[in-house]
Scaffold this motif. Sequence first.
Motif, PDB file in Angstrom:
ATOM      1  N   MET A 117       0.837  -1.429  -0.100  1.00 18.37           N
ATOM      2  CA  MET A 117      -0.106   0.089  -0.079  1.00 18.37           C
ATOM      3  C   MET A 117       0.877   1.271  -0.043  1.00 18.37           C
ATOM      4  O   MET A 117       1.873   1.183   0.365  1.00 18.37           O
ATOM      5  CB  MET A 117      -0.883  -0.123   1.224  1.00 18.37           C
ATOM      6  CG  MET A 117      -0.228   0.111   2.533  1.00 18.37           C
ATOM      7  SD  MET A 117      -1.433  -0.157   3.827  1.00 18.37           S
ATOM      8  CE  MET A 117      -1.710  -2.028   3.956  1.00 18.37           C
ATOM      9  N   PRO A 118       0.272   2.309  -0.813  1.00 12.05           N
ATOM     10  CA  PRO A 118       1.134   3.362  -0.750  1.00 12.05           C
ATOM     11  C   PRO A 118       0.711   4.719   0.647  1.00 12.05           C
ATOM     12  O   PRO A 118      -0.287   4.308   1.181  1.00 12.05           O
ATOM     13  CB  PRO A 118       0.615   4.121  -1.709  1.00 12.05           C
ATOM     14  CG  PRO A 118      -0.862   3.685  -2.334  1.00 12.05           C
ATOM     15  CD  PRO A 118      -0.744   2.390  -1.563  1.00 12.05           C
ATOM     16  N   TYR A 119       1.826   5.282   0.896  1.00 10.54           N
ATOM     17  CA  TYR A 119       1.606   6.150   2.002  1.00 10.54           C
ATOM     18  C   TYR A 119       2.282   7.769   1.654  1.00 10.54           C
ATOM     19  O   TYR A 119       3.250   7.862   0.669  1.00 10.54           O
ATOM     20  CB  TYR A 119       2.445   5.829   3.080  1.00 10.54           C
ATOM     21  CG  TYR A 119       1.791   4.640   4.064  1.00 10.54           C
ATOM     22  CD1 TYR A 119       0.928   4.826   5.146  1.00 10.54           C
ATOM     23  CD2 TYR A 119       1.896   3.466   3.609  1.00 10.54           C
ATOM     24  CE1 TYR A 119       0.538   3.930   5.884  1.00 10.54           C
ATOM     25  CE2 TYR A 119       1.301   2.235   4.201  1.00 10.54           C
ATOM     26  CZ  TYR A 119       0.647   2.661   5.371  1.00 10.54           C
ATOM     27  OH  TYR A 119      -0.050   1.653   6.035  1.00 10.54           O
ATOM     28  N   VAL A 120       1.790   8.609   2.164  1.00  6.70           N
ATOM     29  CA  VAL A 120       2.609   9.934   2.365  1.00  6.70           C
ATOM     30  C   VAL A 120       3.579   9.746   3.547  1.00  6.70           C
ATOM     31  O   VAL A 120       3.091   9.461   4.832  1.00  6.70           O
ATOM     32  CB  VAL A 120       1.944  11.143   2.364  1.00  6.70           C
ATOM     33  CG1 VAL A 120       0.848  11.135   3.495  1.00  6.70           C
ATOM     34  CG2 VAL A 120       3.007  12.292   2.750  1.00  6.70           C
ATOM     35  N   MET A 121       4.674  10.077   3.700  1.00  6.20           N
ATOM     36  CA  MET A 121       5.953   9.540   4.768  1.00  6.20           C
ATOM     37  C   MET A 121       6.641  10.789   5.106  1.00  6.20           C
ATOM     38  O   MET A 121       6.927  11.551   4.299  1.00  6.20           O
ATOM     39  CB  MET A 121       6.574   8.434   4.504  1.00  6.20           C
ATOM     40  CG  MET A 121       5.797   6.993   4.055  1.00  6.20           C
ATOM     41  SD  MET A 121       6.762   5.797   3.663  1.00  6.20           S
ATOM     42  CE  MET A 121       5.779   4.389   3.989  1.00  6.20           C
ATOM     43  N   VAL A 122       7.288  10.664   6.196  1.00  7.87           N
ATOM     44  CA  VAL A 122       8.336  11.594   6.541  1.00  7.87           C
ATOM     45  C   VAL A 122       9.232  10.707   7.576  1.00  7.87           C
ATOM     46  O   VAL A 122       8.718  10.391   8.794  1.00  7.87           O
ATOM     47  CB  VAL A 122       7.975  12.930   7.287  1.00  7.87           C
ATOM     48  CG1 VAL A 122       7.008  13.055   8.292  1.00  7.87           C
ATOM     49  CG2 VAL A 122       9.124  13.810   7.321  1.00  7.87           C
ATOM     50  N   ASP A 123      10.672  11.007   7.657  1.00  5.03           N
ATOM     51  CA  ASP A 123      11.403  10.454   8.386  1.00  5.03           C
ATOM     52  C   ASP A 123      12.027  11.002   9.565  1.00  5.03           C
ATOM     53  O   ASP A 123      12.320  12.268   9.192  1.00  5.03           O
ATOM     54  CB  ASP A 123      12.330   9.611   7.746  1.00  5.03           C
ATOM     55  CG  ASP A 123      12.053   8.727   6.529  1.00  5.03           C
ATOM     56  OD1 ASP A 123      10.849   8.043   6.687  1.00  5.03           O
ATOM     57  OD2 ASP A 123      13.009   8.635   5.618  1.00  5.03           O
ATOM     58  N   GLY A 124      12.513  10.714  10.648  1.00  4.80           N
ATOM     59  CA  GLY A 124      13.027  11.568  11.870  1.00  4.80           C
ATOM     60  C   GLY A 124      13.462  10.629  12.740  1.00  4.80           C
ATOM     61  O   GLY A 124      13.548   9.359  12.563  1.00  4.80           O
ATOM     62  N   GLN A 125      13.936  10.957  14.080  1.00  4.71           N
ATOM     63  CA  GLN A 125      14.569  10.414  15.076  1.00  4.71           C
ATOM     64  C   GLN A 125      14.403  11.006  16.321  1.00  4.71           C
ATOM     65  O   GLN A 125      14.346  12.293  16.258  1.00  4.71           O
ATOM     66  CB  GLN A 125      16.045  10.226  14.769  1.00  4.71           C
ATOM     67  CG  GLN A 125      16.618   9.404  15.939  1.00  4.71           C
ATOM     68  CD  GLN A 125      18.354   9.113  15.661  1.00  4.71           C
ATOM     69  OE1 GLN A 125      18.834   9.546  14.488  1.00  4.71           O
ATOM     70  NE2 GLN A 125      19.027   8.411  16.282  1.00  4.71           N
TER      71      GLN A 125
END
Length: 212
Positions: A30-38
């Motif tokens: 499935m597709p997503y709108v994503m953003v990465d972080g820590q």
Amino acid sequence: MTKKLDFRRAYKSEYTGKVGRWDDLVIPSMPYVMVDGQGDPGGPDFSKAIAALYSVAYGVKFKCKAAEQDFTVPPLEAQWMADDPTAFVRNDRAAWVWTAMIRLPKHVLPDMLEQVRETALGKLAKKKDPPTDADTLGRVYHGRLEEGRCLQTLHVGPYTNEAATLAHLYDELMPGQGLTFNGPHHEIYLSDARRVAPEKLKTILRQPVVPK
């Protein structure tokens, strides 16, 4: 009139569970709108990431609605990673690496998301006190999850109380079934933490697995 897509109704098993029971599911691509972080999900970077995600997700929704492909924006989700998986059991939030995300309809492609993000950046420049910033919006991207077989349960209560449930999964259930990790720990936030008391929060906990 075209029927609006409601993910929680159309894919009910992916948004439900029972406390104390781990269901064995196969999750489709499935597709997503994503953003990465820590770092700590209670910190400012995570908050800005969430604001950026919703800005883009609702922009996609309005674009789809104009094309008679409307959908209900589904719950926020996140993947949680760490070099040492016991960081979750120990609640060592500084060691957590995360991908915050919102699910998208299958027909939403990267070019549509890029158009929406550019529009959001234009609107952001006109706001005096925006909830996010251009750098965070610039980190938003179109991604896809390929999780396959997963174990999934429902957690009710504060997010900080998940450790015992995860320890049981990692130390007993997965070894007992001859399973190992096949991707990051995944959570789906069925409740709005701004409006629901901590002891009533409902969260889907999901772990992709494969045989050892």
